[in-house]
Design a protein around this motif. Structure first.
Motif, short mmCIF file in Angstrom:
data_model
loop_
_atom_site.label_atom_id
_atom_site.label_comp_id
_atom_site.label_asym_id
_atom_site.label_seq_id
_atom_site.Cartn_x
_atom_site.Cartn_y
_atom_site.Cartn_z
N LEU A 155 0.81 -1.22 0.00
CA LEU A 155 0.00 0.00 0.00
C LEU A 155 0.84 1.27 0.00
CD1 LEU A 155 -2.55 -1.01 2.81
CD2 LEU A 155 -2.73 -1.44 0.36
N LEU A 156 2.15 1.14 0.22
CA LEU A 156 2.98 2.31 0.46
C LEU A 156 3.45 2.99 -0.82
CD1 LEU A 156 5.19 1.02 3.42
CD2 LEU A 156 2.99 2.22 3.50
N LEU A 157 3.75 4.29 -0.69
CA LEU A 157 4.29 5.07 -1.80
C LEU A 157 5.75 4.67 -2.04
CD1 LEU A 157 3.02 8.59 -0.64
CD2 LEU A 157 1.82 6.93 -2.08
N ASP A 158 6.23 4.96 -3.22
CA ASP A 158 7.61 4.66 -3.58
C ASP A 158 8.51 5.77 -3.05
OD1 ASP A 158 9.96 3.75 -4.66
OD2 ASP A 158 9.49 4.34 -6.72
N VAL A 159 9.11 5.53 -1.90
CA VAL A 159 10.00 6.51 -1.26
C VAL A 159 11.38 5.89 -1.12
CG1 VAL A 159 10.43 7.88 0.82
CG2 VAL A 159 8.08 7.55 0.01
N THR A 160 12.41 6.64 -1.47
CA THR A 160 13.79 6.18 -1.31
C THR A 160 14.28 6.51 0.09
OG1 THR A 160 14.28 6.55 -3.65
CG2 THR A 160 16.14 6.43 -2.15
N HIS A 161 14.98 5.56 0.71
CA HIS A 161 15.53 5.77 2.05
C HIS A 161 17.05 5.63 2.03
CE1 HIS A 161 11.30 4.61 2.85
NE2 HIS A 161 11.43 5.48 3.84
N ILE A 162 17.73 6.67 2.49
CA ILE A 162 19.19 6.63 2.61
C ILE A 162 19.55 6.34 4.07
CG2 ILE A 162 19.53 8.20 0.66
CD1 ILE A 162 20.06 10.44 2.71
N ASP A 163 20.83 6.06 4.32
CA ASP A 163 21.28 5.78 5.68
C ASP A 163 21.07 6.99 6.59
OD1 ASP A 163 22.06 3.17 5.31
OD2 ASP A 163 24.15 3.67 4.86
N PRO A 164 20.76 6.74 7.85
CA PRO A 164 20.64 7.85 8.80
C PRO A 164 22.02 8.35 9.21
CG PRO A 164 20.40 5.77 9.95
CD PRO A 164 20.51 5.43 8.48
N CYS A 165 22.04 9.45 9.91
CA CYS A 165 23.28 9.93 10.52
C CYS A 165 23.37 9.26 11.90
CB CYS A 165 23.26 11.46 10.65
SG CYS A 165 24.85 12.17 11.13
N TYR A 166 24.07 8.14 11.95
CA TYR A 166 24.06 7.23 13.10
C TYR A 166 25.51 6.99 13.50
CZ TYR A 166 22.20 3.07 15.66
OH TYR A 166 21.82 2.14 16.61
N GLU A 167 26.07 7.95 14.18
CA GLU A 167 27.50 7.96 14.48
C GLU A 167 27.95 6.71 15.23
OE1 GLU A 167 30.73 8.29 17.23
OE2 GLU A 167 28.71 8.80 17.91
N TYR A 168 27.17 6.25 16.18
CA TYR A 168 27.57 5.12 17.02
C TYR A 168 27.80 3.86 16.18
CZ TYR A 168 27.15 1.33 20.47
OH TYR A 168 27.36 0.21 21.24
N ARG A 169 27.03 3.67 15.14
CA ARG A 169 27.13 2.45 14.35
C ARG A 169 27.80 2.63 12.99
NH1 ARG A 169 25.69 -2.26 16.77
NH2 ARG A 169 24.32 -1.89 18.54
N LEU A 170 27.73 3.84 12.43
CA LEU A 170 28.16 4.01 11.04
C LEU A 170 29.43 4.83 10.84
CD1 LEU A 170 24.68 4.56 9.32
CD2 LEU A 170 25.95 2.43 9.63
N TYR A 180 32.62 12.45 9.33
CA TYR A 180 31.51 11.51 9.22
C TYR A 180 30.22 12.25 8.84
CZ TYR A 180 27.50 8.72 10.37
OH TYR A 180 26.29 8.09 10.29
N GLY A 181 29.99 13.42 9.45
CA GLY A 181 28.79 14.19 9.12
C GLY A 181 28.71 14.54 7.64
N GLN A 182 29.86 14.90 7.06
CA GLN A 182 29.89 15.22 5.63
C GLN A 182 29.65 13.98 4.78
OE1 GLN A 182 30.34 18.57 4.35
NE2 GLN A 182 29.78 18.78 6.52
N ARG A 183 30.21 12.86 5.20
CA ARG A 183 30.02 11.62 4.45
C ARG A 183 28.58 11.14 4.53
NH1 ARG A 183 30.36 6.21 5.71
NH2 ARG A 183 31.26 6.57 7.79
N ALA A 184 27.98 11.27 5.71
CA ALA A 184 26.59 10.85 5.88
C ALA A 184 25.66 11.71 5.03
CB ALA A 184 26.20 10.92 7.35
#
Length: 439
Positions: A155-170, A180-184
């Motif tokens: 039922l959902l719309l076609d939305v693209t999802h990118i990685d979050p800004c998740y410093e602890y894991r990424l 990291y902020g610039q890369r994210a």
């Protein structure tokens, strides 16, 4: 036998009969410290006489008038107050009854904006994984939590999802926070180039991610770079401040701390502080002018848009936040909360990360602190923490699926802005007991 359709059919919750400041009281007289404000809603606590008096006074004047025919004094006054304190070029307030309606309205306004500008090919929305934007079909489409989306996928719309800004894991080993902020943020430009910038209408994000990821705070410079990318490719920036806004992080709008302003902002929860159901979508003067000079009609609406009683509550709540010095108090008590959490959990073998802003904090629970390995989802750690805390008289907001919608556990804290030092101690003590009991 109850005829209420509950959130979970196997739970039999107690009946709430009263509230007093930071506490809720059930029918047996048991008191619960509301350390999450419900779902980051009750920013002024419970039974604030100034707010309840404002609601009662409005009921004595006019409870409801449909916005197809009338505006109202509290709706006009609240809009003036919000815009006077809003960042950037935000200029118009569109009232709704909650957060999902606010994000739904934002998505539809972004679409109509481009149609009226003569660019109907712009129909794509980009959002982030592990985000939450509400539970209507449009809002759920924008959200990036796979567990919440899974059964409604067709039922959902076609939305693209990118990685979050998740410093602890990424964030990579040896990588600075700024790098990291610039890369994210670069993930947004990469996705725009992949799908074609002229097909994209907007990018939507929470300045501080709430329930689905446990108050993820952006890395320094992340949102400034996001704003630059949106400007470069003429993409609207929608910031969902439903949970993190209205003073929760120490400024009225959370994005103020990142030095940016959105084209569209969504607020709710703390806007009414639970005294009335109200939310709002704010848009820039440029967006409003495009509609005004085009069809003149935003093709959207709900029966309770601009409800006078709800607006009166919102006006009283925002006035209280500003006039009582509560923004500074959030910063002060937030620092104390952070210190208490660091003292109690900083070296805990099953606490991987402590993060947050103001009175909006997340605690990420792990099976192994050194490797950051999450607990097996089958163990239901977050649910056990919630139950153990509630039995002690502590309301907190544990969630599972922190990492990818399935793996990971966290506890979110969002206590009322009026929380006292002794209550911070109570919160920390009871939460520590609950976490240890659950694990």
């Amino acid at each position: 036998m109850s005829h209420v359709f509950p959130r979970h059919t196997r739970l039999n919750p107690p009946v709430a009969v009263g509230g007093e400041g930071c506490y809720l009281i059930d029918a047996s007289g048991k008191r619960y410290l509301d350390a999450s404000g419900g779902a980051a809603v009750s920013c002024l606590g419970h039974n604030d006489p100034e707010i309840t008096d404002a609601v009662k006074a409005q009921l004595d004047k006019i409870a409801f008038a449909h916005t197809g025919f009338f505006t109202s004094e509290p709706a006009e006054q609240l809009a003036d107050l919000l815009i006077a304190n809003a960042p950037g070029d935000l200029d118009r307030v569109y009232y709704v009854s909650g957060g999902s309606e606010a994000t739904e309205a934002a998505i539809k306004l972004a679409r109509q904006y481009w149609v009226e500008k003569g660019e109907p090919q712009r129909a794509r929305l980009i959002s982030r994984k592990q985000s939450y934007h509400g539970n209507t079909i449009g809002a759920l489409s924008a959200g990036g939590n796979e567990w919440r989306r899974a059964q409604f996928g067709p039922l959902l719309l076609d939305v693209t999802h990118i990685d979050p800004c998740y410093e602890y894991r990424l964030r990579h080993d040896g990588e600075s926070l700024e790098d990291y902020g610039q890369r994210a943020a670069q993930a947004l430009e990469d996705e725009l180039l992949r799908v074609g910038p002229d097909t994209v209408m907007a990018f939507m994000a929470e300045p501080v991610v709430g329930a689905t990821a446990g108050t993820l705070v952006p890395a320094p410079g992340y949102f400034k770079r996001i704003r630059e990318i949106c400007d470069k490719y003429d993409i609207l920036l929608i910031l969902d401040e439903v949970m993190c806004g209205m003073g929760r992080t120490g400024t009225l709008f959370a994005c103020e701390q990142d030095g940016i302003a959105p084209d569209i902002a969504c607020i709710a929860k703390g806007l009414g502080a639970g005294y009335q159901p109200i939310g709002a979508m704010l848009c820039s003067s440029h967006i409003y002018k495009t509609i005004e000079e085009g069809t003149g009609f935003f093709q959207h609406g709900h029966t309770y848009n601009g409800h006078p009683t709800a607006a009166a509550a919102g006006l009283a709540v925002v006035s209280a936040i500003l006039d009582r010095g509560l923004l500074q108090r959030v910063q002060t008590q937030g620092d104390k909360l952070a210190d208490r959490l660091a003292d109690r959990f900083g070296q805990h073998p099953h606490i991987g990360d402590l993060r947050g802003r103001g009175l909006f904090y997340g605690i990420e629970i792990v099976a192994d602190r050194d490797t950051k390995e999450a607990f097996d989802p089958a163990k239901g750690v977050s649910g056990k923490i919630k139950k153990a805390a509630f039995e002690q008289g502590l309301i907190c907001y544990p969630m599972s699926g922190t990492i990818d919608g399935k793996h990971g556990d966290h506890v979110m804290l969002a206590p009322p802005f009026i929380i006292e030092d002794a209550q911070l101690d109570e919160l920390t003590d009871k939460l520590a007991t609950a976490i240890d009991a659950a694990i």
